[in-house]
Design a protein around this motif. Structure first.
Motif, PDB file in Angstrom:
ATOM      1  N   THR A  38     -22.307  16.122  19.171  1.00  0.00           N
ATOM      2  CA  THR A  38     -21.548  16.779  18.235  1.00  0.00           C
ATOM      3  C   THR A  38     -22.110  16.685  16.822  1.00  0.00           C
ATOM      4  O   THR A  38     -22.360  18.225  16.267  1.00  0.00           O
ATOM      5  CB  THR A  38     -20.163  16.202  18.165  1.00  0.00           C
ATOM      6  OG1 THR A  38     -19.495  16.162  19.307  1.00  0.00           O
ATOM      7  CG2 THR A  38     -19.067  16.928  16.912  1.00  0.00           C
ATOM      8  N   GLU A  39     -22.770  15.929  16.496  1.00  0.00           N
ATOM      9  CA  GLU A  39     -23.614  15.805  15.104  1.00  0.00           C
ATOM     10  C   GLU A  39     -24.620  16.712  15.225  1.00  0.00           C
ATOM     11  O   GLU A  39     -25.031  17.712  14.143  1.00  0.00           O
ATOM     12  CB  GLU A  39     -23.664  14.380  14.731  1.00  0.00           C
ATOM     13  CG  GLU A  39     -22.378  13.643  14.675  1.00  0.00           C
ATOM     14  CD  GLU A  39     -21.499  14.074  13.377  1.00  0.00           C
ATOM     15  OE1 GLU A  39     -21.718  14.821  12.616  1.00  0.00           O
ATOM     16  OE2 GLU A  39     -20.165  14.101  13.989  1.00  0.00           O
ATOM     17  N   ALA A  40     -25.496  16.810  16.196  1.00  0.00           N
ATOM     18  CA  ALA A  40     -26.570  17.537  16.227  1.00  0.00           C
ATOM     19  C   ALA A  40     -26.194  19.033  16.413  1.00  0.00           C
ATOM     20  O   ALA A  40     -26.987  19.947  15.924  1.00  0.00           O
ATOM     21  CB  ALA A  40     -27.536  17.140  17.566  1.00  0.00           C
ATOM     22  N   MET A  41     -25.183  19.338  17.022  1.00  0.00           N
ATOM     23  CA  MET A  41     -24.736  20.782  17.254  1.00  0.00           C
ATOM     24  C   MET A  41     -24.360  21.375  15.699  1.00  0.00           C
ATOM     25  O   MET A  41     -24.626  22.294  15.205  1.00  0.00           O
ATOM     26  CB  MET A  41     -23.539  20.902  18.166  1.00  0.00           C
ATOM     27  CG  MET A  41     -23.879  20.558  19.746  1.00  0.00           C
ATOM     28  SD  MET A  41     -24.583  21.970  20.428  1.00  0.00           S
ATOM     29  CE  MET A  41     -24.683  21.757  21.921  1.00  0.00           C
ATOM     30  N   ALA A  42     -23.555  20.464  15.204  1.00  0.00           N
ATOM     31  CA  ALA A  42     -23.037  20.682  13.719  1.00  0.00           C
ATOM     32  C   ALA A  42     -24.342  20.990  12.681  1.00  0.00           C
ATOM     33  O   ALA A  42     -24.260  21.974  12.352  1.00  0.00           O
ATOM     34  CB  ALA A  42     -22.219  19.885  13.244  1.00  0.00           C
TER      35      ALA A  42
END
Length: 158
Positions: A38-42
């Motif tokens: 999630t954080e990498a995608m954001a």
């Protein structure tokens, strides 16, 4: 150690260039993804100057609550009607939130999906249609549903 085994701590899976993936509007749709990403995608979406919206559906019990959270996260105008048709209309416009592309991270959707699969499937269909419409305009519109790895592995093919 087997000669084909990577050294300890080395990734065995191919590394995906998230920026390149997210930049491709043709691949943009609604997907379930591993919550650990999630954080990498954001971050990748922000680097691409996408409008990144995190929508938390934890505790949602019905369509009205889900639509309210979506409308707040996407900064819908006051004229948003709070129904499926209005959602489709707003997703097809987004003129009030201009960006290079869009990345929606819809978190904690599992309980609502389990409780009211028909309404969840309607939301999923509208989001997928919006992604296809935006792709036709050459702009990426991603909708990602981060799930814990065990829930992701347990999903039945639809």
């Amino acid at each position: 150690m087997n000669p084909t085994s990577p050294p300890p701590g080395h990734q065995t899976a191919a590394v995906v260039d998230l920026g390149a993936l997210l930049a491709d509007p043709v691949q943009a749709r609604a997907y379930y993804v591993d919550a650990r990403d999630t954080e990498a995608m954001a971050a990748a979406g922000a680097t691409l100057e996408y409008a990144v919206a995190r929508i938390d559906l934890a505790g949602c019990t019905d369509k009205a609550a889900a639509l309210d959270r979506v409308s707040r996260a996407l900064r819908f105008p006051a004229w948003f009607g709070g129904n499926w048709d209005a959602l489709a209309d707003c997703l097809g416009d987004l003129g009030w939130w201009p960006a290079e592309g869009y990345l929606l991270l819809i978190e904690h959707a599992g309980d609502w999906r389990a409780q009211d699969r028909a309404e969840f499937d309607t939301l999923l269909a509208i989001l997928t249609e919006a992604a296809m419409e935006w792709a036709g305009r050459g702009k990426a519109f991603w909708v990602l549903f981060p799930l814990p790895a065990d829930q992701l592995a347990a999903l039945e093919p639809d």
